[in-house]
Design a protein around this motif. Structure first.
Motif, PDB file in Angstrom:
ATOM      1  N   HIS A 479     -28.134  37.765  41.487  1.00 64.01           N
ATOM      2  CA  HIS A 479     -28.120  38.895  42.425  1.00 64.01           C
ATOM      3  C   HIS A 479     -28.536  38.461  43.829  1.00 64.01           C
ATOM      4  CE1 HIS A 479     -28.068  43.085  43.587  1.00 64.01           C
ATOM      5  NE2 HIS A 479     -29.297  43.001  44.048  1.00 64.01           N
ATOM      6  N   CYS A 485     -29.046  39.200  51.077  1.00 64.66           N
ATOM      7  CA  CYS A 485     -27.714  39.558  51.565  1.00 64.66           C
ATOM      8  C   CYS A 485     -26.650  38.531  51.199  1.00 64.66           C
ATOM      9  CB  CYS A 485     -27.746  39.726  53.079  1.00 64.66           C
ATOM     10  SG  CYS A 485     -28.591  41.228  53.600  1.00 64.66           S
ATOM     11  N   ARG A 487     -24.718  37.235  48.110  1.00 65.57           N
ATOM     12  CA  ARG A 487     -24.462  37.576  46.712  1.00 65.57           C
ATOM     13  C   ARG A 487     -23.469  36.568  46.117  1.00 65.57           C
ATOM     14  NH1 ARG A 487     -26.233  42.987  46.204  1.00 65.57           N
ATOM     15  NH2 ARG A 487     -28.113  43.071  47.463  1.00 65.57           N
ATOM     16  N   GLY A 489     -23.455  35.590  42.900  1.00 64.67           N
ATOM     17  CA  GLY A 489     -23.037  36.053  41.588  1.00 64.67           C
ATOM     18  C   GLY A 489     -23.367  35.121  40.443  1.00 64.67           C
ATOM     19  N   THR A 550     -19.077  29.957  46.346  1.00 64.81           N
ATOM     20  CA  THR A 550     -18.771  31.250  45.748  1.00 64.81           C
ATOM     21  C   THR A 550     -18.069  31.041  44.410  1.00 64.81           C
ATOM     22  OG1 THR A 550     -16.584  31.452  46.742  1.00 64.81           O
ATOM     23  CG2 THR A 550     -18.469  32.198  48.061  1.00 64.81           C
ATOM     24  N   LEU A 614     -18.208  41.488  52.557  1.00 61.71           N
ATOM     25  CA  LEU A 614     -18.414  41.895  51.170  1.00 61.71           C
ATOM     26  C   LEU A 614     -17.332  41.272  50.285  1.00 61.71           C
ATOM     27  CD1 LEU A 614     -19.146  45.687  51.767  1.00 61.71           C
ATOM     28  CD2 LEU A 614     -20.778  43.807  51.630  1.00 61.71           C
ATOM     29  N   PRO A 615     -17.651  40.981  49.014  1.00 67.33           N
ATOM     30  CA  PRO A 615     -18.910  41.269  48.325  1.00 67.33           C
ATOM     31  C   PRO A 615     -19.952  40.167  48.447  1.00 67.33           C
ATOM     32  CG  PRO A 615     -17.330  40.403  46.772  1.00 67.33           C
ATOM     33  CD  PRO A 615     -16.613  40.469  48.078  1.00 67.33           C
ATOM     34  N   VAL A 616     -19.621  39.040  49.094  1.00 65.40           N
ATOM     35  CA  VAL A 616     -20.534  37.892  49.131  1.00 65.40           C
ATOM     36  C   VAL A 616     -21.519  38.008  50.284  1.00 65.40           C
ATOM     37  CG1 VAL A 616     -20.718  35.391  49.379  1.00 65.40           C
ATOM     38  CG2 VAL A 616     -18.876  36.392  48.000  1.00 65.40           C
ATOM     39  N   LEU A 618     -23.162  40.097  52.341  1.00 58.47           N
ATOM     40  CA  LEU A 618     -23.589  41.478  52.576  1.00 58.47           C
ATOM     41  C   LEU A 618     -24.191  41.639  53.968  1.00 58.47           C
ATOM     42  CD1 LEU A 618     -23.794  44.202  51.046  1.00 58.47           C
ATOM     43  CD2 LEU A 618     -26.097  43.530  50.360  1.00 58.47           C
TER      44      LEU A 618
END
Length: 793
Positions: A479, A485, A487, A489, A550, A614-616, A618
């Motif tokens: 998280h 900020c 993300r 995953g 990522t 987003l989504p990485v 933030l």
């Protein structure tokens, strides 16, 4: 513009212009009773929890009101003012005010119309109520008749949200009474098991009038600056019933020229009997001075365990008092209650608190140990950490982020990749400071089920990461990985956590070696070598380390990227962890200096995100150069300073300190806005039209990281298992400086000579007249008090 100055002798900051650019605050109290107060007496109080124990109201994001107000009314000419400049706000050409913020107390000294007042606010040591003592003196040539009005706006419910939002309910469960010099408020009077009592009382004089109804005291369409009861010169003896509560007490005084009198107002969550007992304690107000001295002695005794005298007053003030005191405040309150945090986080953030512990270990390792045990008991049996450790934490019986009930209670449904790995630098600092290596054998429960030794907890923290590795052989981001900020995953990988894990392996090996566990050393060494190979193979790009990968194999923090090309943390943590090769450390840290440094601190990365989001990423939600989106996030400044000292760059480390030190902005307060004596969470950077403006005061991990960088890095005082290493890394123009350090019950008076102007390197150490080899003073060679000469060169 300058609004105040440091008083190092008394460990105070004096606000000499009360119209500060933002409310400049101080903290009073303890974990049992918290209070925050501004230089104009704005602020609020609570018992244990700012979310569920609130009893003084405060309007956030507003005009620093209400607060702990004491009004003064001239009963003959009708004029009135307040002991603090606000809320009445008299013309500053006529009204003079100096606020003394100290360690656990605030004293506001004011002069107006030949009346001198001193309004002292504090929470007595180990007590759960607060004291407002006003001294009032007639400096004129004629007698004066005055009325003093103490005013506290009480909440109608201990729960902050219920009190401010659920008005169809909370307005109708509170009422006040007046008995024997005190306002008593009761909430849920008709349900004995749900009752809450508060009191606001006066000592040192008889009450001439009172108001328990806020709206009556203030009057219709009036403000805190011109309340009706003060303007009229008398309270209405009102009591609230289905309205807003307050405590307002009027005391009339007559003063001959030169005469001084004093009164005290007291506030707390006690019923009539408890309140009466407290008030009786203050029949003789000389007890106030005794309690104030006790409070100073308590805090100063902690701060005095490490004191420095260097050519930099900026650094002296921060190390000796304000950075140290802020470390204790963040340690106590985590991120619970300030003028930005409204108190809704009803617990301790795991990663926040484990890091905060580091800042006080050298000043009070016993206090640190108590909190460290708590945080270890908040580790889940799978090795991860609970994101939030509730104030009523129950080890062995808590849910986990996988458990719906825990998620409902805390709102935290995810594991963070970095939480439990913070235990390694914190535990080793405690072991080396205290010498209590048996702590590794202590059995501590997990948060959800089972128990293990501290050593076992540490191994399980490593296993949590090992069970969650990505395609490049590095820990996944989950998280978050410190940067909330970012993300990455369950499949994306974090270099930050990879460096944490690298450090964790090294510290675990040191502890295992001490415990004579060669099989564990070999286990960790093999995994460390594998991780090291992956970092070198995948994470080094020409002259910098990348930030992460990522899930779709996009590289965060690559020099080829349009946004977020270079990040500070991978470069500093490569050095802190020991993963960087010497040449990598040199060139990557040079690149940080050339690309990220500003006069107000070093940016987290650059350029900010505007397209990739987003989504990485933030952080793209934030304006450029704000918070995590290329802003000057303050906590990593300490890591950067420490990293530079590790590679011997004293000049640059000190420059980084001056860039981020609040004291550097003391004469530019209109730019910084926040207090010039405590760190904030972040500073706006070069893409903002308000570069240099700081935000979110007091409760930030910056206090701890910068303190560690100053103590262990620049000053070079580094506890080890068998003694104390002295290896400063300082600016080349420092020719001489000194320190006083308490270590394992011994006192060291340390004088450092640097006549050759080197940045790092100790040529000899002399202790009590005897020269020793190397830079480590064995603990066996320490007497009760020691004179130590350190020669650099």
């Amino acid at each position: 513009m300058q609004y105040g100055h440091f008083d190092e002798k008394n460990k105070e900051y004096l606000i000499t212009k009360p119209n500060t650019p933002a409310p400049w605050a101080n903290y009073l109290g303890s974990p049992e009773y918290g209070a925050i107060i501004s230089g104009n007496a704005g602020g609020y109080s609570f018992v244990k929890s700012g979310a569920n124990g609130r009893h003084l109201r405060y309007h956030f994001n507003s005009n620093d009101e209400p607060g702990r107000y004491i009004y003064v009314k001239d009963l003959e000419n009708g004029d009135y003012w307040s002991g603090s400049w606000q809320p009445v706000g008299k013309d500053l050409d006529q009204y003079q005010s100096v606020c003394h913020h100290g360690t656990g107390y605030t004293n506001i000294v004011s002069d107006y119309d030949n009346i001198h007042t001193e309004s002292l606010y504090y929470v007595p040591l180990n007590k759960t109520y607060e004291v407002w003592r006003m001294k009032v003196r007639n400096d004129g040539t004629t007698a004066r008749k005055l009325a003093l009005f103490g005013f506290a706006e009480l909440t109608n419910n201990n729960n902050y949200e219920q009190d401010t939002v659920n008005l169809q309910y909370t307005l109708f469960i509170s009422r006040t009474y007046y008995k024997n010099n005190k306002i008593l408020q009761v909430i849920n009077e008709n349900i004995p098991e749900e009752q809450t009592w508060r009191f606001f009382g006066a000592a040192g004089a008889e009450v001439a009038g009172y108001d328990g109804d806020r709206d009556t005291f203030l009057g219709e369409y009036r403000s805190y600056g011109n309340p009706a009861s003060v303007a009229n010169g008398e309270c209405s003896n009102s009591l609230n019933y289905n309205t807003n509560a307050c405590g307002a007490l009027q005391i009339n005084v007559e003063l001959q020229p030169g005469e001084e009198k004093e009164v005290a107002f007291l506030l707390g969550q006690y019923d009539e009997q408890g309140a009466s007992e407290i008030l009786s304690h203050y029949k003789d107000l000389s007890v106030v001075e005794e309690e104030l001295e006790e409070l100073k002695a308590f805090w100063h005794s902690k701060l005095n365990r490490f004191q420095v005298q260097t050519p930099s007053d900026n650094l002296n003030n921060m190390i000796n008092t304000w950075n140290a005191y802020q470390c204790f405040i963040t340690f106590i309150w985590s991120r619970a209650a300030s003028f930005q945090y409204s108190g809704l986080r009803n617990g301790l953030g795991y990663r926040d608190t484990v890091q905060d512990i580091q800042g006080i270990i050298h000043l009070d390792h016993e206090m640190a140990l108590e909190r460290l045990r708590l945080m270890i008991s908040a580790q889940v049996s799978n090795g991860g950490g609970l994101p939030l450790v509730k104030f009523d934490h129950n080890p062995g019986h808590e849910g986990t982020p996988d458990d719906p009930e825990y998620v409902r209670e805390t709102g935290h449904p995810h594991y963070r990749a970095d939480d439990a790995l913070w235990l390694f630098p914190t535990v080793i600092k405690y072991l080396n400071e205290s010498g209590n290596w048996d702590f590794t054998n202590e059995v501590v429960p997990y948060s959800d089920k089972g128990e293990d030794t501290v050593y076992g907890h540490l191994r399980q923290a490593l296993q949590f990461s090992l069970d969650r590795m990505g395609a490049h052989g590095m820990p996944v981001g989950l998280h978050a990985d410190w940067n909330d900020c970012l993300r990455l995953g369950a499949k994306g990988e974090s270099l930050f956590v990879a460096f944490q894990l690298y450090m964790g392996f090294k510290i675990f090996m040191e502890i295992a070696q001490n415990k004579n566990k060669p099989e564990d050393v070999a286990w960790a060494q093999g995994l460390l070598d594998e991780l090291d190979g992956n970092i070198q193979k995948y994470a080094w790009e020409k002259d910098q380390f990348v930030r992460g990968f990522t899930e779709d194999n996009y590289t965060i923090g690559s020099w080829e990227n349009e946004e977020g090309k270079i990040w500070m943390n991978p470069q500093s943590w490569a050095v802190l962890s020991g993963a960087a090769r010497p040449e990598q450390a040199r060139v990557s840290m040079d690149k940080v200096y050339e690309n990220l440094r500003t006069d107000y601190g070093t940016m987290l990365f650059y350029p900010p995100f505007r397209k990739y989001g987003l989504p990485v990423a933030l952080m793209a939600l934030f304006n450029a150069s704000t918070k995590e989106n290329g802003g000057i996030f303050s906590q990593p400044q300490g890591w950067l300073i420490l990293a530079e000292t590790m590679i011997g760059n004293g000049d640059r480390a000190f420059e980084y300190f001056l860039n981020c030190s609040p004291a550097s902005m003391n004469d530019k307060a209109e730019v910084r806005k926040l207090e010039p004596y405590v760190h904030g969470q972040f500073v706006e950077s070069k893409d903002s039209p308000y570069q240099g403006r700081a935000h979110v005061h007091w409760l930030t991990g910056t206090a701890s990281t910068v303190m560690v960088s100053l103590v262990e890095g620049i000053m070079g005082v580094q506890p080890q298992k068998d003694g104390l290493r002295l290896n400063p890394c300082v600016p080349s123009d420092w020719t001489e400086f000194s320190m006083v350090r308490e270590f394992r019950g011994k006192k060291l008076n340390i004088r450092v000579e640097n006549n050759n102007g080197v940045q790092k390197g100790v040529s000899r150490i002399v202790i009590n007249g005897e020269e020793i080899q190397g830079d480590l003073i064995p603990v066996t060679q320490l007497a009760a008090e020691n004179d130590v000469l350190v020669v650099m060169g």
